[in-house]
Design an enzyme around this catalytic site. Structure first.
Site, short mmCIF file in Angstrom:
data_model
loop_
_atom_site.label_atom_id
_atom_site.label_comp_id
_atom_site.label_asym_id
_atom_site.label_seq_id
_atom_site.Cartn_x
_atom_site.Cartn_y
_atom_site.Cartn_z
N HIS A 61 0.82 -1.22 0.00
CA HIS A 61 0.00 0.00 0.00
C HIS A 61 0.86 1.28 0.00
O HIS A 61 0.42 2.33 0.48
CB HIS A 61 -1.02 0.00 1.15
CG HIS A 61 -0.43 -0.02 2.54
ND1 HIS A 61 -1.04 -0.63 3.61
CD2 HIS A 61 0.70 0.53 3.05
CE1 HIS A 61 -0.31 -0.46 4.70
NE2 HIS A 61 0.74 0.25 4.39
N HIS A 121 -1.38 5.52 9.21
CA HIS A 121 -0.03 6.08 9.36
C HIS A 121 -0.06 7.51 9.90
O HIS A 121 0.87 8.27 9.68
CB HIS A 121 0.69 6.04 8.02
CG HIS A 121 0.68 4.70 7.35
ND1 HIS A 121 -0.48 4.16 6.81
CD2 HIS A 121 1.66 3.80 7.14
CE1 HIS A 121 -0.19 2.97 6.29
NE2 HIS A 121 1.09 2.72 6.48
N HIS A 128 10.53 -3.74 4.88
CA HIS A 128 11.05 -2.41 4.66
C HIS A 128 11.37 -1.72 5.98
O HIS A 128 10.78 -2.06 7.00
CB HIS A 128 10.15 -1.53 3.79
CG HIS A 128 8.74 -1.26 4.27
ND1 HIS A 128 7.84 -2.23 4.58
CD2 HIS A 128 8.08 -0.08 4.45
CE1 HIS A 128 6.67 -1.68 4.91
NE2 HIS A 128 6.80 -0.37 4.86
N GLU A 165 4.14 -4.92 9.31
CA GLU A 165 2.89 -4.85 8.55
C GLU A 165 2.44 -6.23 8.05
O GLU A 165 1.31 -6.38 7.58
CB GLU A 165 3.02 -3.86 7.38
CG GLU A 165 3.11 -2.42 7.86
CD GLU A 165 3.19 -1.40 6.72
OE1 GLU A 165 3.10 -0.21 7.04
OE2 GLU A 165 3.35 -1.77 5.55
#
Lengths: 119, 282
Positions: free
Chosen positions: B12, B59, B193, B240
């Protein structure tokens, strides 16, 4: 459980850091609004004072010292909004934090790559 | 009874939406990423699900540190996207769902999950980028979305085992809903990441592919990881994976992978895509 396992170059954004960095992150969060961004750009130091940042946190903002900012409680999710105001993308931010140019940082990412036949 | 027909996992990253906004899908950097999406769009077009349960994380649009739910479920009739501060284009209003969502809430609390229940939240790129990827013309009005938001930004975060169990409880709730709705479940974000600190730029393609394998055949193996393991193996945002585990937990019957892609780096990230078909137990 060990709440802060040692991973070199990594800071866990946990309760301790969230407490330390609350005002700093709240200031960054305010940059979601155009009015907040405008006020920040007009006078960064005054905007930091308005959100009651510590003098040390304020210096990290004025000096774009992202590594020290994280040590003082900055969370990358809200720092991203600050980076956006500065016109930096996540490769620029990666470079700034790792002492690389954006191109060197991109090359580091590419060196770990997989599945690309084109770019 | 309502039926979960399948699951979709997808990255995303905001840069995806920026690339779509600028029409860069077929440029060298992006081609291998976007070329994998048409089969998933075609499947959605053929299957015509009525409802999408979307596991995502916020976020810093709606859920800042001031009031941060560990698990939250949306029960609203619609959801707006809004300015996130750094220039991602907003998307049109997302249609919500107010019957199955409340049934899920009732069933979760009956089975000892206690989520935050939201009737008015803005949804951020964690939810909107996957929707835009699946419906590039933004013609998703017909799809009723139930957002499930998981804290992935501040430790302590829900354990992978707990997120998987949440997914299982949601799956059972869907199966007990008296309707004939077809439900698709999205697991968004990931894979490896790290955006922050001196370790920024860390990607672990081997681990990502292992996660994609196990997500199909042995998801319970992934629930043995702690969030600290995920940070070590997948970077600080590797947590995530929890959204993928929540999605997988909802599918308690037979699961078959019908499409997969993995490309790294996309922005700073290992970008995974999977389409899983679910055949519920009878």
């Amino acid at each position: 459980m060990d709440y802060k396992p040692d991973i070199p170059g990594n800071t866990f954004f946990n309760g301790e850091m969230a407490a330390k960095g609350y005002n700093l992150n709240k200031m960054f969060h305010s940059l979601n609004s155009a009015a907040g961004r405008e006020a920040f750009r007009a006078d960064e130091r005054a905007y930091c004072e308005q959100y009651r940042l510590t003098p040390e946190q304020t210096e990290t903002v004025l000096n774009r010292d992202l590594i020290r900012m994280i040590e003082l409680g900055g969370s990358i999710y809200y720092m991203a909004k600050f980076a956006g105001v500065l016109g930096l993308n996540v490769q620029d931010v990666g470079g700034l934090q790792t002492g690389r140019s954006t191109e060197e940082f991109q090359a580091y990412l590419d060196s770990q790559g997989r599945g690309k036949t084109h770019g | 009874m309502a039926k979960i027909i399948g699951g979709i996992t997808t990255s995303h990253i905001p840069a995806i939406s920026n690339a779509m906004e600028r029409g860069l899908e077929d440029t060298p950097y992006w081609r291998d990423f976007f070329a994998a999406y048409p089969p998933v769009r075609k499947w959605l077009e053929e299957q015509q699900p009525d409802i999408a349960i979307i596991f995502y994380n916020d976020h810093g649009l709606e859920m800042f540190l001031d009031k941060k739910p560990t698990f939250a479920i949306g029960c609203a009739a619609e959801y707006e996207n809004a300015d996130e501060g750094w220039g991602i284009a907003t998307i049109p209003t997302v249609t919500g769902e107010t019957e199955l969502s409340w049934h899920i809430v009732n069933e979760l609390i009956e089975h000892d999950f206690d989520p935050t229940v939201c009737q008015d939240i803005k949804v951020d790129h964690g939810l909107t980028v996957p929707l835009r990827l699946m419906y590039p013309d933004q013609n998703y009005k017909h799809l009723k979305v139930i957002p499930v938001c998981i804290n992935c930004e501040r430790h302590p975060m829900p354990k992978p085992s707990r997120t998987f169990a949440l997914g299982e409880a949601i799956g059972k709730a869907v199966e007990s809903f008296p309707g004939d709705e077809k439900v698709v479940v999205f697991g968004t974000g990931g894979l490896s990441h790290q955006l922050d600190g001196e370790r920024a730029g860390f990607i672990n393609a081997d681990f990502d592919e292992e996660c994609m394998d196990k997500l199909v055949s042995d998801p319970k193996a992934l629930t043995k990881y702690s969030n600290y393991d995920l940070v070590r193996l997948g970077g600080s945002q590797g947590v995530e994976l929890n959204m993928w585990l929540g999605m997988r937990g909802t599918m308690t019957g037979h699961v078959e992978e019908i499409h997969r892609n993995y490309v790294a780096p996309i922005s700073n990230t290992g970008a995974g895509l999977q389409l899983l078909r679910h055949t519920p137990k009878r």
